[in-house]
Design an enzyme around this catalytic site. Sequence first.
Site, short mmCIF file in Angstrom:
data_model
loop_
_atom_site.label_atom_id
_atom_site.label_comp_id
_atom_site.label_asym_id
_atom_site.label_seq_id
_atom_site.Cartn_x
_atom_site.Cartn_y
_atom_site.Cartn_z
N HIS A 1 1.01 4.77 4.55
CA HIS A 1 0.25 5.35 3.45
C HIS A 1 0.59 6.82 3.27
O HIS A 1 0.81 7.29 2.14
CB HIS A 1 -1.25 5.22 3.74
CG HIS A 1 -1.74 3.81 3.66
ND1 HIS A 1 -3.09 3.49 3.74
CD2 HIS A 1 -1.09 2.62 3.53
CE1 HIS A 1 -3.23 2.18 3.65
NE2 HIS A 1 -2.03 1.63 3.53
N SER B 1 0.82 -1.21 0.00
CA SER B 1 0.00 0.00 0.00
C SER B 1 0.85 1.26 0.00
O SER B 1 0.49 2.25 -0.64
CB SER B 1 -0.94 -0.01 1.21
OG SER B 1 -1.75 -1.16 1.21
#
Length: 377
Positions: A333, A275
């Site tokens: 992230h 991610s």
Amino acid sequence: MAWRGWAQRGWGCGQAWTLPVCGGSYEELTAALAPSRLLRRRFNFFIQQKCGFRKAPRKVEPRRSDTSSEAYKRSALIPPVEETAFYPSPYPIRTLVKPLFFTVGFTGCAFGSAAIWQYESLKSKVQSYFDGIKADWLDSIRPQKEGDFRKEINKWWNNLSDGQRTVTGIIAANVFVFCLWRVPSLQRTMIRYFTSNPASKVLCSPMLLSTFSHFSLFHMAANMYVLWSFSSSIVNILGQEQFMAVYLSAGVISTFVSYVCKVATGRYGPSLGASGAIMTVLAAVCTKIPEGRLAIIFLPMFTFTAGNALKAIIAMDTAGMILGWKFFDHAAHLGGALFGIWYITYGHELIWKNREPLVKIWHEMRTNSPKKGGGSK
């Protein structure tokens, strides 16, 4: 009655011995307090406590990871298997020194290797152009095979864009690591090397390996779908070689940001997934093409601009990092998204456009290298 009061005091219940108000005589009290009987009572009481009620001392074992403690937080997307042992350092800032040097060194090596790869790729394209002319002439006089499986695979591969062909290898690596998680005998090794955790004994190699690691099928499918969707755009912007350098560096940089957040908050726990690197790809495309239209899978009727999508994602990950949401690694992230924005805005000019000195050194090394026959050019 008198002896029972003394026994209760001997058990440590805090009740002092007192004379009975009724139901006993002075002779009974004297007999109960006689030295021989008192010693015998004490002796019997000691034997009973030792043999009947005292527990054997427990064997001291090394501290294992505690998933219920506040110092250890595990995401719902990581495997529910016990790690070997977690020993958070008493000096947590020192644990970031090696990951910092690894991040800087790996990023430099990634971009240096990408520059050399591009140089070699340009040379091979010139050579393959002439080889292709010869191959086309041979194919024209060679009988063609109809319905060949290999021919169908080549046709499918040639119909892919450059970006899709590039990320196909990344997706294959993620699928392979996902299959390794299914092997029970490998789970301790996978936890140690394919999950990143600043409290683990292995700090550096998981920063890269965890980028290709997924335990949940849904997690892997969602990440690979986003990567496939943005592959053509990002490769058209950066090129194949530069994209690979950015992707691998983004995985390591986002993991380092996750390390910093975990050390600062004291919420240790393993993380895994692509991610962080995919957020770099998404942020780079949205920064370069802010007016592009995006849609959510299964809801194609709702569209929004890429710039607004990037703002919403950054806001959500910032809130998750501040509020301590545990389902995703919001720090990774956010680190990946910020790296993507920075690279498209400044990094391309600072890093990639200054690669010529390295390429010249490599060219001189290739030119001055000995020939296959042993002589020098």
